[in-house]
Design a protein around this motif. Structure first.
Motif, short mmCIF file in Angstrom:
data_model
loop_
_atom_site.label_atom_id
_atom_site.label_comp_id
_atom_site.label_asym_id
_atom_site.label_seq_id
_atom_site.Cartn_x
_atom_site.Cartn_y
_atom_site.Cartn_z
N HIS A 143 0.80 -1.22 0.00
CA HIS A 143 0.00 0.00 0.00
C HIS A 143 0.83 1.28 0.00
O HIS A 143 0.28 2.36 -0.17
N LEU A 144 2.14 1.17 0.18
CA LEU A 144 2.97 2.37 0.35
C LEU A 144 4.10 2.41 -0.66
O LEU A 144 4.69 1.38 -0.99
N LYS A 145 4.38 3.62 -1.16
CA LYS A 145 5.54 3.86 -2.01
C LYS A 145 6.30 5.05 -1.42
O LYS A 145 5.70 6.06 -1.07
N LEU A 146 7.63 4.93 -1.37
CA LEU A 146 8.44 5.97 -0.75
C LEU A 146 9.68 6.23 -1.60
O LEU A 146 10.35 5.28 -2.01
N SER A 147 9.95 7.48 -1.86
CA SER A 147 11.13 7.87 -2.65
C SER A 147 12.05 8.73 -1.80
O SER A 147 11.66 9.82 -1.35
N VAL A 153 6.05 10.37 -0.20
CA VAL A 153 5.46 9.12 0.29
C VAL A 153 4.01 9.08 -0.19
O VAL A 153 3.28 10.08 -0.10
N PHE A 154 3.61 7.92 -0.72
CA PHE A 154 2.23 7.74 -1.17
C PHE A 154 1.64 6.52 -0.47
O PHE A 154 2.25 5.45 -0.44
N LEU A 155 0.45 6.69 0.08
CA LEU A 155 -0.28 5.60 0.71
C LEU A 155 -1.55 5.37 -0.08
O LEU A 155 -2.41 6.25 -0.17
N ASP A 156 -1.64 4.19 -0.73
CA ASP A 156 -2.75 3.89 -1.63
C ASP A 156 -2.91 4.99 -2.68
O ASP A 156 -4.03 5.40 -3.02
N GLY A 157 -1.79 5.48 -3.17
CA GLY A 157 -1.80 6.48 -4.23
C GLY A 157 -2.00 7.90 -3.76
O GLY A 157 -1.91 8.84 -4.56
N LYS A 158 -2.28 8.10 -2.48
CA LYS A 158 -2.50 9.45 -1.94
C LYS A 158 -1.23 9.95 -1.27
O LYS A 158 -0.60 9.21 -0.51
N PRO A 159 -0.84 11.19 -1.53
CA PRO A 159 0.40 11.71 -0.95
C PRO A 159 0.30 11.89 0.55
O PRO A 159 -0.72 12.38 1.06
#
Length: 238
Positions: A143-147, A153-159
Motif C-alpha cells: 500500500h505504500l511507495k516511498l522515494s 510518500v504515497f499511501l494507496d496512491g494518496k500523498p
C-alpha cells in the motif's frame, strides 16, 4: 555550516560561539522570538541548522518552531529545554523539531547532536541530487511507495504530506523492512545516528505524529508491539 542559535541567555551564546568557531561554523544569534523569526525569514534557505530555546521573550519557542515550520519543513531544528519540562520536549518533537537537548547541557554534547543531525540532512541532500533515479521508489509495499530522492510518500496512491525530515527517516526505516519489529533503542540508533541513553520518548512522539498524518489519507500501517517497539505492516490492510 550556517547555524541560527535562538537563545536569550547571552552567556550561553558566548560560550557556544567559541565551540562553533572551533568547528569553523558560521553562527548567528537571536535573543528573542520575534528577532529569530525576522532573521530566519530574511534568508530562509541559507540555514543549515537551528538551535531553539523554548523559554524566550516576546514569542515563546513553541510559537517560533511553528512559524519556522510554516516556512520550511526541512531545516533541522534542535530544541533546548529545561530538565523538568518533559511535556515541552514531547510537544516540541510533535510540532516538528528533530531533536532536543536538555539544559544545562555540555557544549560538546550539543556539538555532537548538531553534527549527527547535519550528517543525516546531508545524506538526504545527496539523495535528492541523484537525478538519474528521480522517478524511482526506494520502498514499495502493498500500500505504500516511498522515494528518498524526492522525499515523497504515497499511501494507496494518496500523498502523505508535511513529514518532517525525522518523520520521513523513521517511516522509511520501518517500511523498508515490513513486519520486522524494531525496539525503540534500535530506532534511536538507526534514525538519530547516536545514543539517547534510554530516552525513548522521542521515538514515541515521532510515531504519534506520523500516525496522525497517516490517518488523514489512509489505513494505519504502523503497529505497536507491546513491550517491544514498533513495526510497519500493511499486509492485512484491505
Amino acid at each position: 555550516m550556517k547555524i541560527l542559535m535562538i537563545e536569550d541567555n547571552k552567556s550561553v551564546c558566548e560560550m557556544m560561539s567559541m565551540f562553533f568557531e572551533k568547528e569553523n561554523w558560521d553562527a548567528t544569534y537571536a535573543y528573542d522570538g520575534e528577532e529569530a523569526i525576522e532573521k530566519f525569514k530574511a534568508t530562509p534557505n541559507s540555514w543549515d541548522m537551528i538551535t531553539l530555546d523554548l523559554n524566550l521573550p516576546k514569542m515563546d519557542g513553541m510559537q517560533v518552531n511553528a512559524e519556522i515550520r510554516k516556512i520550511s519543513k526541512t531545516v533541522p531544528i534542535i530544541i533546548l529545554t529545561a530538565r523538568d519540562s518533559e511535556s515541552d520536549q514531547v510537544l516540541g518533537l510533535e510540532m516538528g523539531a528533530d531533536d532536543y537537548v536538555v539544559k544545562p547541557f555540555s557544549p560538546i554534547t550539543l556539538i555532537a547532536r548538531i553534527k549527527a543531525l547535519h550528517r543525516r540532512a546531508m545524506m538526504n541532500g545527496d539523495d535528492k541530487a541523484d537525478t538519474n533515479t528521480a522517478e524511482k521508489f526506494d520502498v514499495v509495499t502493498d500500500h505504500l511507495k516511498l522515494s528518498t530522492t524526492t522525499r515523497e510518500v504515497f499511501l494507496d496512491g494518496k500523498p502523505l504530506n508535511n513529514l518532517t525530515p525525522k518523520e520521513f527517516d523513521l517511516l522509511k526505516t520501518l517500511a523498508q523492512k515490513p513486519r520486522q519489529v524494531f525496539s525503540r533503542e534500535q530506532l534511536l540508533q538507526l534514525v538519530w545516528d547516536y545514543e539517547y541513553y534510554g530516552d525513548e520518548r522521542t521515538v514515541d512522539a515521532h510515531i504519534k505524529k506520523i500516525r496522525q498524518k497517516i490517518e488523514k489519507v489512509g489505513p494505519q500501517v504502523i503497529q505497536t508491539v507491546w513491550g517491544v517497539g514498533y513495526k510497519f505492516d500493511d499486509s492485512e490492510v484491505k
